[in-house]
Design a protein around this motif. Structure first.
Motif, PDB file in Angstrom:
ATOM      1  N   SER A  57     -16.532  32.048  58.026  1.00 12.18           N
ATOM      2  CA  SER A  57     -16.009  32.024  59.394  1.00 12.18           C
ATOM      3  C   SER A  57     -14.748  32.867  59.502  1.00 12.18           C
ATOM      4  CB  SER A  57     -15.751  30.597  59.852  1.00 12.18           C
ATOM      5  OG  SER A  57     -14.788  29.966  59.045  1.00 12.18           O
ATOM      6  N   SER A  58     -13.953  32.910  58.445  1.00  9.63           N
ATOM      7  CA  SER A  58     -12.759  33.759  58.434  1.00  9.63           C
ATOM      8  C   SER A  58     -13.139  35.233  58.395  1.00  9.63           C
ATOM      9  CB  SER A  58     -11.871  33.406  57.247  1.00  9.63           C
ATOM     10  OG  SER A  58     -11.454  32.066  57.331  1.00  9.63           O
ATOM     11  N   LEU A  59     -14.212  35.559  57.681  1.00  7.16           N
ATOM     12  CA  LEU A  59     -14.705  36.938  57.685  1.00  7.16           C
ATOM     13  C   LEU A  59     -15.128  37.327  59.096  1.00  7.16           C
ATOM     14  CD1 LEU A  59     -15.557  39.587  56.332  1.00  7.16           C
ATOM     15  CD2 LEU A  59     -17.683  38.460  55.645  1.00  7.16           C
ATOM     16  N   GLY A  60     -15.723  36.392  59.821  1.00  8.22           N
ATOM     17  CA  GLY A  60     -16.066  36.644  61.218  1.00  8.22           C
ATOM     18  C   GLY A  60     -14.828  36.913  62.065  1.00  8.22           C
ATOM     19  N   CYS A  61     -13.757  36.148  61.833  1.00  8.69           N
ATOM     20  CA  CYS A  61     -12.496  36.394  62.548  1.00  8.69           C
ATOM     21  C   CYS A  61     -11.941  37.766  62.201  1.00  8.69           C
ATOM     22  CB  CYS A  61     -11.462  35.319  62.205  1.00  8.69           C
ATOM     23  SG  CYS A  61     -11.769  33.721  62.947  1.00  8.69           S
ATOM     24  N   TRP A  62     -12.017  38.135  60.917  1.00 11.99           N
ATOM     25  CA  TRP A  62     -11.501  39.447  60.495  1.00 11.99           C
ATOM     26  C   TRP A  62     -12.305  40.575  61.145  1.00 11.99           C
ATOM     27  CZ3 TRP A  62      -7.167  41.129  58.709  1.00 11.99           C
ATOM     28  CH2 TRP A  62      -7.083  42.433  58.230  1.00 11.99           C
ATOM     29  N   THR A  63     -13.619  40.406  61.184  1.00  9.98           N
ATOM     30  CA  THR A  63     -14.470  41.413  61.816  1.00  9.98           C
ATOM     31  C   THR A  63     -14.131  41.538  63.301  1.00  9.98           C
ATOM     32  OG1 THR A  63     -16.225  40.932  60.224  1.00  9.98           O
ATOM     33  CG2 THR A  63     -16.867  42.101  62.225  1.00  9.98           C
ATOM     34  N   ALA A  64     -13.937  40.408  63.961  1.00 13.35           N
ATOM     35  CA  ALA A  64     -13.543  40.430  65.377  1.00 13.35           C
ATOM     36  C   ALA A  64     -12.176  41.092  65.545  1.00 13.35           C
ATOM     37  CB  ALA A  64     -13.526  39.017  65.940  1.00 13.35           C
ATOM     38  N   HIS A  65     -11.274  40.857  64.598  1.00  9.70           N
ATOM     39  CA  HIS A  65      -9.964  41.528  64.634  1.00  9.70           C
ATOM     40  C   HIS A  65     -10.123  43.038  64.515  1.00  9.70           C
ATOM     41  CE1 HIS A  65      -5.994  42.932  63.482  1.00  9.70           C
ATOM     42  NE2 HIS A  65      -6.486  43.311  62.323  1.00  9.70           N
ATOM     43  N   LEU A  66     -11.012  43.485  63.628  1.00  7.41           N
ATOM     44  CA  LEU A  66     -11.227  44.928  63.460  1.00  7.41           C
ATOM     45  C   LEU A  66     -11.783  45.548  64.742  1.00  7.41           C
ATOM     46  CD1 LEU A  66     -12.714  45.197  59.859  1.00  7.41           C
ATOM     47  CD2 LEU A  66     -10.376  45.682  60.598  1.00  7.41           C
ATOM     48  N   SER A  70      -6.974  42.367  67.794  1.00  7.88           N
ATOM     49  CA  SER A  70      -6.211  41.177  68.166  1.00  7.88           C
ATOM     50  C   SER A  70      -5.474  40.588  66.961  1.00  7.88           C
ATOM     51  CB  SER A  70      -7.159  40.129  68.751  1.00  7.88           C
ATOM     52  OG  SER A  70      -6.495  38.905  68.913  1.00  7.88           O
ATOM     53  N   PRO A  71      -4.125  40.588  66.974  1.00  6.84           N
ATOM     54  CA  PRO A  71      -3.371  39.994  65.861  1.00  6.84           C
ATOM     55  C   PRO A  71      -3.654  38.503  65.637  1.00  6.84           C
ATOM     56  CG  PRO A  71      -1.945  41.420  67.133  1.00  6.84           C
ATOM     57  CD  PRO A  71      -3.234  41.288  67.905  1.00  6.84           C
ATOM     58  N   PRO A  72      -3.840  37.686  66.690  1.00  8.98           N
ATOM     59  CA  PRO A  72      -4.157  36.279  66.421  1.00  8.98           C
ATOM     60  C   PRO A  72      -5.447  36.087  65.606  1.00  8.98           C
ATOM     61  CG  PRO A  72      -3.413  36.506  68.679  1.00  8.98           C
ATOM     62  CD  PRO A  72      -3.586  37.900  68.132  1.00  8.98           C
ATOM     63  N   LEU A  73      -6.410  36.957  65.808  1.00  9.22           N
ATOM     64  CA  LEU A  73      -7.639  36.864  65.013  1.00  9.22           C
ATOM     65  C   LEU A  73      -7.369  37.192  63.547  1.00  9.22           C
ATOM     66  CD1 LEU A  73     -10.280  38.438  67.431  1.00  9.22           C
ATOM     67  CD2 LEU A  73     -10.178  36.064  66.626  1.00  9.22           C
ATOM     68  N   ALA A  74      -6.483  38.155  63.296  1.00  5.54           N
ATOM     69  CA  ALA A  74      -6.125  38.478  61.913  1.00  5.54           C
ATOM     70  C   ALA A  74      -5.442  37.288  61.253  1.00  5.54           C
ATOM     71  CB  ALA A  74      -5.224  39.711  61.873  1.00  5.54           C
ATOM     72  N   TRP A  75      -4.544  36.627  61.993  1.00  7.46           N
ATOM     73  CA  TRP A  75      -3.850  35.465  61.430  1.00  7.46           C
ATOM     74  C   TRP A  75      -4.792  34.285  61.260  1.00  7.46           C
ATOM     75  CZ3 TRP A  75       0.096  36.011  58.584  1.00  7.46           C
ATOM     76  CH2 TRP A  75       1.006  37.031  58.820  1.00  7.46           C
ATOM     77  N   ALA A  76      -5.754  34.138  62.154  1.00  3.59           N
ATOM     78  CA  ALA A  76      -6.762  33.085  61.988  1.00  3.59           C
ATOM     79  C   ALA A  76      -7.586  33.345  60.727  1.00  3.59           C
ATOM     80  CB  ALA A  76      -7.673  33.016  63.213  1.00  3.59           C
TER      81      ALA A  76
END
Length: 137
Positions: A57-66, A70-76
């Motif tokens: 799920s964190s990899l999904g957040c990182w992909t969404a950040h890329l 969005s910085p909040p997605l990177a921190w998530a």
């Protein structure tokens, strides 16, 4: 953080995930939860499920950040990978421990475990640098 470094982070994370899938498949092929005889060497089901679930799920957040920047997605993503790393550390110390946990280490593909851990640590550092780059620059 630059796009190429973000992609290297995603690639490192994906490598860690693929090796993790291999480790999970080996563990399940060896009997998984059913084969854990002694209570002291057993992995709690929550630990077995939470480690990969948090990491993916964190990899999904990182992909969404890329995609979004969005910085909040990177921190998530960093928060999730931090929790997954702690759970992974707990699993590896139980798997490779000595004494009463030593029986759990039989048949563990140590090279795969070392590659998974190294890729996990690299991912943790890269995500931290990537999430913090927005504040530093």
């Amino acid at each position: 953080m630059g796009g190429s470094v973000g992609l290297v982070t995603a690639a490192t994370w994906t490598f860690a995930a693929l090796v993790g899938v291999y480790l999970m498949a080996r563990w399940l092929a060896g009997g998984g939860l059913r084969r854990q005889a002694a209570k002291v060497t057993r992995f709690p089901t929550t630990l077995i499920i939470a480690h990969p679930a948090l990491a993916l799920s964190s990899l999904g957040c990182w992909t969404a950040h890329l995609v979004t920047g969005s910085p909040p997605l990177a921190w998530a993503a960093f928060g999730g990978v931090s929790a997954a790393a702690l759970l992974g550390f707990a699993m590896s110390t139980r798997w490779l421990g000595s004494g009463r946990h030593e029986r759990g280490a039989r048949g563990v593909p140590r090279l795969a475990l070392a590659l998974h851990a190294a890729a996990g640590v690299a991912t943790f550092v890269l995500v931290l640098l990537g999430a913090g780059a927005g504040r530093v620059l």
